[in-house]
Design a protein around this motif. Structure first.
Motif, PDB file in Angstrom:
ATOM      1  N   LEU A  73       0.838  -1.205   0.000  1.00 28.59           N
ATOM      2  CA  LEU A  73       0.000   0.000   0.000  1.00 28.59           C
ATOM      3  C   LEU A  73       0.874   1.256   0.000  1.00 28.59           C
ATOM      4  CD1 LEU A  73      -2.713  -1.006   2.634  1.00 28.59           C
ATOM      5  CD2 LEU A  73      -2.925  -1.044   0.139  1.00 28.59           C
ATOM      6  N   ASP A 114       0.952   4.024  -3.120  1.00 33.02           N
ATOM      7  CA  ASP A 114       0.732   5.454  -2.900  1.00 33.02           C
ATOM      8  C   ASP A 114       1.923   6.276  -3.386  1.00 33.02           C
ATOM      9  OD1 ASP A 114      -1.734   4.932  -1.834  1.00 33.02           O
ATOM     10  OD2 ASP A 114      -1.118   5.152   0.260  1.00 33.02           O
ATOM     11  N   ALA A 135      -4.159   0.916  -5.364  1.00 33.25           N
ATOM     12  CA  ALA A 135      -3.722  -0.152  -4.460  1.00 33.25           C
ATOM     13  C   ALA A 135      -3.950  -1.511  -5.101  1.00 33.25           C
ATOM     14  CB  ALA A 135      -4.476  -0.062  -3.139  1.00 33.25           C
ATOM     15  N   ARG A 179      -6.298  -0.356   5.458  1.00 32.44           N
ATOM     16  CA  ARG A 179      -5.810   1.019   5.296  1.00 32.44           C
ATOM     17  C   ARG A 179      -6.052   1.859   6.551  1.00 32.44           C
ATOM     18  NH1 ARG A 179      -3.948   3.497   1.052  1.00 32.44           N
ATOM     19  NH2 ARG A 179      -4.243   2.811  -1.102  1.00 32.44           N
ATOM     20  N   ARG A 226      -2.820   3.944   6.952  1.00 33.41           N
ATOM     21  CA  ARG A 226      -2.617   4.205   5.528  1.00 33.41           C
ATOM     22  C   ARG A 226      -3.761   4.999   4.921  1.00 33.41           C
ATOM     23  NH1 ARG A 226       1.341   1.545   8.144  1.00 33.41           N
ATOM     24  NH2 ARG A 226       3.133   1.366   6.756  1.00 33.41           N
TER      25      ARG A 226
END
Length: 218
Positions: A150, A154, A160, A190, A195
């Motif tokens: 992840l 990003d 993702a 997440r 995240r």
């Protein structure tokens, strides 16, 4: 073991696929794991997924003392351990994209082969001294490659790619048998690992659900 191994294989194969069209400039992008760049974070992930081959070559402890959640306890990741981890990844970071792809592919495939050859119920000892079942340590590898995937997505401005099998393994570890209504596995991972931002209401939801906090250190 079958579920965890499938998640490990799926997530590693997907990350390997994502690496194949990286550019040299991509490797120098910053990540949310400062001071690591994409290159440094990939070195950390490759080292992490490759640990099991050497661990399985060593003697097995007599009994398991830690599970996957316990492995991610904050106590072991002291400032010195954290500095060593950061510096090690930066020293080992490959120079170019071909080396990055080859190093990661070699590391995860060696681990998968070692796991396939290991007897049922095999125990291992981690670099931190934790005695664990092979299945539980492999679960930590799914967490590492999945959650850092992840971070990489990003950093690279990509959607993702967390695979469904890996998402469920990580989410199950975070939930510890509890229910978190309204979130799919990717959203839960997440939100619960920092995240994705949390609203006050979402933070209260996580607190009520009693989700486990994980300290990442590989």
């Amino acid at each position: 073991m079958d579920t965890v191994r499938a998640a490990f294989r799926d997530e590693c194969a997907r990350l390997e696929q994502e690496l194949r069209d990286l550019t040299g400039a991509d490797l120098d992008r910053p990540t949310r794991c400062p001071p690591w760049t994409v290159r440094d974070l990939l070195a950390h992930v490759a080292t992490g997924v490759g640990r099991l081959a050497d661990m399985l070559a060593g003697p097995a402890p007599e009994r398991a003392e830690v599970d996957a959640a316990g492995y991610f306890g904050a106590a072991k990741f002291t400032p010195q351990v954290d500095r060593d981890r950061i510096d090690s990844a930066r020293r080992q970071a490959p120079a170019g994209v071909p080396e990055v792809v080859a190093g990661f592919a070699r590391a995860w495939r060696a681990t998968d082969a070692a796991v396939a050859a290991a007897p049922a119920g095999r125990l291992v000892r981690t670099r931190h001294g934790d005695a664990m079942t092979l299945t539980e340590f492999l679960r930590t590898r799914v967490v590492e490659v999945g959650v850092h995937g992840l971070d990489l997505a990003d950093a690279l401005d990509r959607r993702a790619w967390l695979t469904p099998t890996a998402a469920e393994v990580v989410a199950d570890l975070l939930r510890a048998g509890r229910r978190v209504p309204g979130w799919d596995a990717l959203t839960l991972v997440r939100k619960a690992t920092g995240r994705a931002p949390l609203t006050d209401a979402e933070r209260a939801l996580l607190d009520r659900a009693g989700l486990r906090g994980l300290s990442f250190g590989g």
